[in-house]
Design a protein around this motif. Structure first.
Motif, PDB file in Angstrom:
ATOM      1  N   ARG A 141       0.827  -1.210   0.000  1.00  0.00           N
ATOM      2  CA  ARG A 141       0.000   0.000   0.000  1.00  0.00           C
ATOM      3  C   ARG A 141       0.858   1.255   0.000  1.00  0.00           C
ATOM      4  NH1 ARG A 141      -3.639  -3.482   2.831  1.00  0.00           N
ATOM      5  NH2 ARG A 141      -2.528  -3.210   4.799  1.00  0.00           N
ATOM      6  N   ALA A 142       1.939   1.233   0.792  1.00  0.00           N
ATOM      7  CA  ALA A 142       2.845   2.391   0.844  1.00  0.00           C
ATOM      8  C   ALA A 142       3.536   2.591  -0.507  1.00  0.00           C
ATOM      9  CB  ALA A 142       3.881   2.194   1.954  1.00  0.00           C
ATOM     10  N   ALA A 143       3.973   1.490  -1.092  1.00  0.00           N
ATOM     11  CA  ALA A 143       4.701   1.569  -2.364  1.00  0.00           C
ATOM     12  C   ALA A 143       3.788   2.051  -3.495  1.00  0.00           C
ATOM     13  CB  ALA A 143       5.304   0.211  -2.710  1.00  0.00           C
ATOM     14  N   TRP A 144       2.572   1.512  -3.533  1.00  0.00           N
ATOM     15  CA  TRP A 144       1.635   1.935  -4.590  1.00  0.00           C
ATOM     16  C   TRP A 144       1.287   3.408  -4.429  1.00  0.00           C
ATOM     17  CZ3 TRP A 144       1.793  -0.718  -8.657  1.00  0.00           C
ATOM     18  CH2 TRP A 144       1.698  -2.116  -8.695  1.00  0.00           C
ATOM     19  N   LYS A 145       1.165   3.859  -3.187  1.00  0.00           N
ATOM     20  CA  LYS A 145       0.846   5.276  -2.941  1.00  0.00           C
ATOM     21  C   LYS A 145       1.937   6.172  -3.531  1.00  0.00           C
ATOM     22  CE  LYS A 145      -1.065   8.724  -0.315  1.00  0.00           C
ATOM     23  NZ  LYS A 145      -2.464   9.129  -0.277  1.00  0.00           N
ATOM     24  N   LEU A 146       3.188   5.836  -3.233  1.00  0.00           N
ATOM     25  CA  LEU A 146       4.296   6.624  -3.779  1.00  0.00           C
ATOM     26  C   LEU A 146       4.348   6.499  -5.305  1.00  0.00           C
ATOM     27  CD1 LEU A 146       6.863   8.343  -3.490  1.00  0.00           C
ATOM     28  CD2 LEU A 146       8.127   6.239  -3.061  1.00  0.00           C
TER      29      LEU A 146
ATOM     30  N   ALA B 130      12.355   1.180 -13.501  1.00  0.00           N
ATOM     31  CA  ALA B 130      13.125  -0.057 -13.654  1.00  0.00           C
ATOM     32  C   ALA B 130      13.808  -0.421 -12.331  1.00  0.00           C
ATOM     33  CB  ALA B 130      14.158   0.099 -14.770  1.00  0.00           C
ATOM     34  N   LEU B 131      14.320   0.599 -11.638  1.00  0.00           N
ATOM     35  CA  LEU B 131      15.002   0.337 -10.363  1.00  0.00           C
ATOM     36  C   LEU B 131      13.999   0.059  -9.250  1.00  0.00           C
ATOM     37  CD1 LEU B 131      17.881   2.951 -10.656  1.00  0.00           C
ATOM     38  CD2 LEU B 131      18.088   0.451 -10.701  1.00  0.00           C
ATOM     39  N   PHE B 132      12.841   0.703  -9.289  1.00  0.00           N
ATOM     40  CA  PHE B 132      11.756   0.408  -8.343  1.00  0.00           C
ATOM     41  C   PHE B 132      11.410  -1.082  -8.448  1.00  0.00           C
ATOM     42  CE2 PHE B 132       7.120  -0.193  -7.860  1.00  0.00           C
ATOM     43  CZ  PHE B 132       6.883   0.338  -6.603  1.00  0.00           C
ATOM     44  N   ALA B 133      11.253  -1.565  -9.659  1.00  0.00           N
ATOM     45  CA  ALA B 133      10.887  -2.974  -9.875  1.00  0.00           C
ATOM     46  C   ALA B 133      12.023  -3.904  -9.455  1.00  0.00           C
ATOM     47  CB  ALA B 133      10.532  -3.199 -11.338  1.00  0.00           C
ATOM     48  N   ARG B 134      13.242  -3.494  -9.749  1.00  0.00           N
ATOM     49  CA  ARG B 134      14.383  -4.352  -9.450  1.00  0.00           C
ATOM     50  C   ARG B 134      14.669  -4.431  -7.958  1.00  0.00           C
ATOM     51  NH1 ARG B 134      20.396  -3.247 -11.839  1.00  0.00           N
ATOM     52  NH2 ARG B 134      21.487  -4.531 -10.334  1.00  0.00           N
ATOM     53  N   LEU B 135      14.540  -3.310  -7.270  1.00  0.00           N
ATOM     54  CA  LEU B 135      14.921  -3.246  -5.850  1.00  0.00           C
ATOM     55  C   LEU B 135      13.737  -3.381  -4.904  1.00  0.00           C
ATOM     56  CD1 LEU B 135      17.549  -0.345  -6.065  1.00  0.00           C
ATOM     57  CD2 LEU B 135      17.995  -2.811  -5.967  1.00  0.00           C
ATOM     58  N   TYR B 136      12.532  -3.580  -5.424  1.00  0.00           N
ATOM     59  CA  TYR B 136      11.361  -3.710  -4.550  1.00  0.00           C
ATOM     60  C   TYR B 136      11.643  -4.807  -3.523  1.00  0.00           C
ATOM     61  CZ  TYR B 136       6.550  -3.710  -2.997  1.00  0.00           C
ATOM     62  OH  TYR B 136       5.431  -3.606  -2.212  1.00  0.00           O
ATOM     63  N   PRO B 137      11.473  -4.491  -2.221  1.00  0.00           N
ATOM     64  CA  PRO B 137      11.996  -5.383  -1.175  1.00  0.00           C
ATOM     65  C   PRO B 137      11.348  -6.769  -1.079  1.00  0.00           C
ATOM     66  CG  PRO B 137      11.288  -3.269  -0.233  1.00  0.00           C
ATOM     67  CD  PRO B 137      10.981  -3.215  -1.679  1.00  0.00           C
ATOM     68  N   CYS B 138      10.154  -6.958  -1.617  1.00  0.00           N
ATOM     69  CA  CYS B 138       9.568  -8.307  -1.648  1.00  0.00           C
ATOM     70  C   CYS B 138      10.043  -8.963  -2.943  1.00  0.00           C
ATOM     71  CB  CYS B 138       8.039  -8.203  -1.581  1.00  0.00           C
ATOM     72  SG  CYS B 138       7.122  -9.603  -2.265  1.00  0.00           S
TER      73      CYS B 138
END
Ligand code: FAD
Length: 117
Positions: free
Chosen positions: A13-18, A43-51
């Motif tokens: 939810r936090a990530a989608w909000k940002l 691209a980096l958001f997708a690559r480094l997303y913590p899950c």
């Protein structure tokens, strides 16, 4: 496992909000430099997303449906579209993309000046 699912959902939810707020504040007409910045950011958001599992799925989505970076409307509609693909995969309701413009506001000065905040 319950605790992990709760944390994963909170992070989501936090990530989608940002994610959606960033796209909703992207320039209405983007320069080449701004377009490159957004493409790299996503691209980096997708690559480094913590899950890790989520990141893997999302990177494949980005490869299949490359981010639209020409400007605010295209970018935010693209963002809504890909979030809906994630929603579908997780068995969630599809979101009405007509409302993304009003839904994601940042409360920042630029908005207030234009009277859109
Ligand atoms: P969320 O999907 O978190 O949405 C939050 C709010 O955004 C909603 O309440 C609604 O108001 C709004 N919204 C919903 N759809 C849209 C849309 N299309 N456009 C704009 N706004 C919208 N979880 C997993 O279990 N497995 C995964 O593989 C997974 N992958 C993910 C990948 C990414 C990149 C992200 C950011 C999250 C991922 N998640 C994953 C988390 C998941 O998407 C949800 O965030 C989480 O399950 C909480 O869901 P929610 O029902 O509260 O709503």
């Amino acid at each position: 496992h319950l605790g992990n699912e709760t944390l994963k959902a909170e992070l989501g939810r936090a990530a989608w909000k940002l994610f959606h707020t960033t796209l909703a504040r992207f320039p209405e007409s983007a320069s080449v430099d701004e377009r490159t910045a957004l493409a790299q950011y996503l691209a980096l958001f997708a690559r480094l997303y913590p899950c890790g599992e989520c990141a893997g799925h999302f990177q494949k989505l980005l490869a299949q449906y490359p981010p639209q970076t020409s400007g605010r409307v295209a970018a935010s509609q693209w963002g809504c579209f890909v979030h809906n693909l994630v929603n579908e995969r997780l068995g969630k309701e599809v979101f009405d993309c007509m409302t993304v413009g009003e839904t994601y506001k940042c409360g920042c000065a630029e908005e207030d000046k234009k009277g859109k905040g």
